[in-house]
Design an enzyme around this catalytic site. Structure first.
Site, mmCIF file in Angstrom:
data_model
loop_
_atom_site.group_PDB
_atom_site.id
_atom_site.type_symbol
_atom_site.label_atom_id
_atom_site.label_comp_id
_atom_site.label_asym_id
_atom_site.label_seq_id
_atom_site.Cartn_x
_atom_site.Cartn_y
_atom_site.Cartn_z
ATOM 1 N N ILE A 40 0.801 -1.226 0.000
ATOM 2 C CA ILE A 40 0.000 0.000 0.000
ATOM 3 C C ILE A 40 0.834 1.277 0.000
ATOM 4 C CG2 ILE A 40 -2.030 -1.104 0.966
ATOM 5 C CD1 ILE A 40 -1.300 0.046 3.700
ATOM 6 N N ASP A 41 2.076 1.211 0.460
ATOM 7 C CA ASP A 41 2.946 2.386 0.406
ATOM 8 C C ASP A 41 3.078 2.892 -1.029
ATOM 9 O OD1 ASP A 41 3.469 0.437 2.416
ATOM 10 O OD2 ASP A 41 5.370 1.371 2.946
ATOM 11 N N ALA A 42 3.021 1.952 -1.976
ATOM 12 C CA ALA A 42 3.210 2.302 -3.386
ATOM 13 C C ALA A 42 2.156 3.274 -3.888
ATOM 14 C CB ALA A 42 3.190 1.030 -4.244
ATOM 15 N N LEU A 43 0.991 3.285 -3.271
ATOM 16 C CA LEU A 43 -0.059 4.198 -3.724
ATOM 17 C C LEU A 43 0.379 5.650 -3.571
ATOM 18 C CD1 LEU A 43 -3.258 2.448 -2.287
ATOM 19 C CD2 LEU A 43 -2.138 2.112 -4.504
ATOM 20 N N GLN A 44 1.015 5.953 -2.443
ATOM 21 C CA GLN A 44 1.492 7.325 -2.239
ATOM 22 C C GLN A 44 2.671 7.642 -3.143
ATOM 23 O OE1 GLN A 44 3.326 10.858 -1.198
ATOM 24 N NE2 GLN A 44 4.440 8.947 -0.882
#
Length: 378
Positions: free
Chosen positions: A155-159
């Site tokens: 989910i870090d990749a979304l930012q």
């Protein structure tokens, strides 16, 4: 039965607690918020005068990695409210030192390597030199041409990735960027690991390794604070960047509101959030990076008039005051900052004096939060 003296003492304690609570809920003056942001930023700029210098922790890494990219996102937000030439020059130096390139080159599909593109695009919009946008556009275009949408497995990749697509969509007036971003987002949300978003709780599992049956020590789901903070930041940035009529905007807004609603009742009494959002006993204690990202998301929503003041304003003010008063050292160093990782146990122990493996991303989160608090009405 209490005598007069005892009653008086109780009343004084009560009044003292009431005053403390009142002060805790009072938003600092804009001047004070800006002073804190400049202090923390000056600490970092003075420590890293060479923006191109490699970062050495357990190994050597170039300074255009995601941790530094998040710092520059915060710096550009600070520059927007306080346009100091030194801030702009420091960001340009960073781009120049890396020849406006990406770690691993334009063929990289890793959102961590593309996060620097957010600042590259911002600087291109200030001064439209083609080299500033060349590599980040080429990298995103290659991804889109491939048709593959399953790269964002954490989910870090979304930012790190979504704002790049959104900025390019606006810059080139091309909805194809918005549509591809949405397909990748939806894969992360609904398909990866069976779907990393739990709509029931309004929170995200960090990656497929943390989807149930994985549990925290208390039996609850593992919702990592900073991981969820990254998603809040991604949604805020996309909503800020995209036009009002952009495709899928309503879905982003809905998830953003669900997440913030879920965060309100689990705020710590001291104003921070725990690293484990549903297990307060698992490495419990103040943590700055996740808290800052939640403040960023909530303060932005208040400034846009899309969150209810009476619910979210006290939460934001309490959290900001907690960070400003308890985490910021006199020299600008940020305490209670969890090091890099992907779950509550990583980078522990976290304390007022603990030094994370990277200092940059935490400051970036703090600057993002502070610039939105600065904009709040007094």
């Amino acid at each position: 039965m209490m005598n007069f003296k005892q009653k008086s003492a109780v009343i004084l304690v009560f009044l003292g607690l009431t005053v403390q609570l009142s002060l805790a809920q009072k938003i600092p003056a804009k001047k004070q918020v800006l002073k804190t942001l400049q202090l923390t930023n000056a600490y970092f700029m003075n420590k890293w005068p060479d923006a191109g210098k490699s970062i050495v922790t357990n190994k050597e890494r170039p300074s255009n990695i995601w941790t530094r990219a998040v710092y520059y996102e915060g710096l550009m937000s600070l520059y927007a409210i306080k346009p100091e030439r030194s801030y702009y020059d420091y960001a340009v130096q960073w781009g120049d030192k890396h020849q406006w390139g990406l770690r691993a080159g334009v063929t990289t599909r890793d959102a961590d390597n593309q996060a620097c593109g957010q600042t590259y695009i911002d600087l291109y919009q200030i001064d439209q030199k083609p080299e500033r946008i060349r590599d980040i556009k080429a990298s995103i275009d290659l991804m889109m041409n491939s048709g593959k949408i399953s790269d964002w497995t954490w989910i870090d990749a979304l930012q790190m990735g979504m704002p790049v697509f959104a900025k390019l969509g606006v810059l080139y007036k091309d909805d194809a960027y918005f549509e591809y971003m949405y397909k990748m987002y939806k894969h992360t949300k609904n398909v990866e690991g069976g779907g990393l978003y739990n709509a029931k709780d309004g929170l995200w599992w960090r990656d497929k390794d943390f989807v149930p049956p994985y549990r925290e020590p208390n039996g609850e789901d593992c919702y990592w604070s900073r991981g969820n903070g990254w998603v809040v930041a991604a949604l805020v940035k996309v909503l800020e960047i995209m036009p009002e009529n952009a495709p899928h905007r309503e879905e982003y807004l809905k998830t953003y509101q669900e997440m913030l609603k879920a965060l309100v009742p689990i705020q710590r009494a001291d104003g921070f959030w725990n690293v484990s959002l549903h297990d307060a006993s698992h490495f419990a204690g103040p943590e700055t990076s996740g808290t800052a990202l939640f403040v960023y998301g909530m303060a932005w929503g208040l400034n846009k008039g899309i969150l209810e003041e009476k619910i979210y304003r006290p939460v934001v003010v309490k959290a900001w005051n907690a960070m400003q008063q308890q985490a910021v050292h006199k020299n600008g160093f940020l305490g209670y900052l969890q090091g890099t990782g992907k779950e509550p146990k990583d980078g522990q122990p976290v304390s007022y004096t603990s030094m994370p493996d990277f200092e940059d991303y935490g400051l970036g989160c703090f600057l993002l939060a502070g610039t939105e608090v600065y904009k709040m009405k007094r």
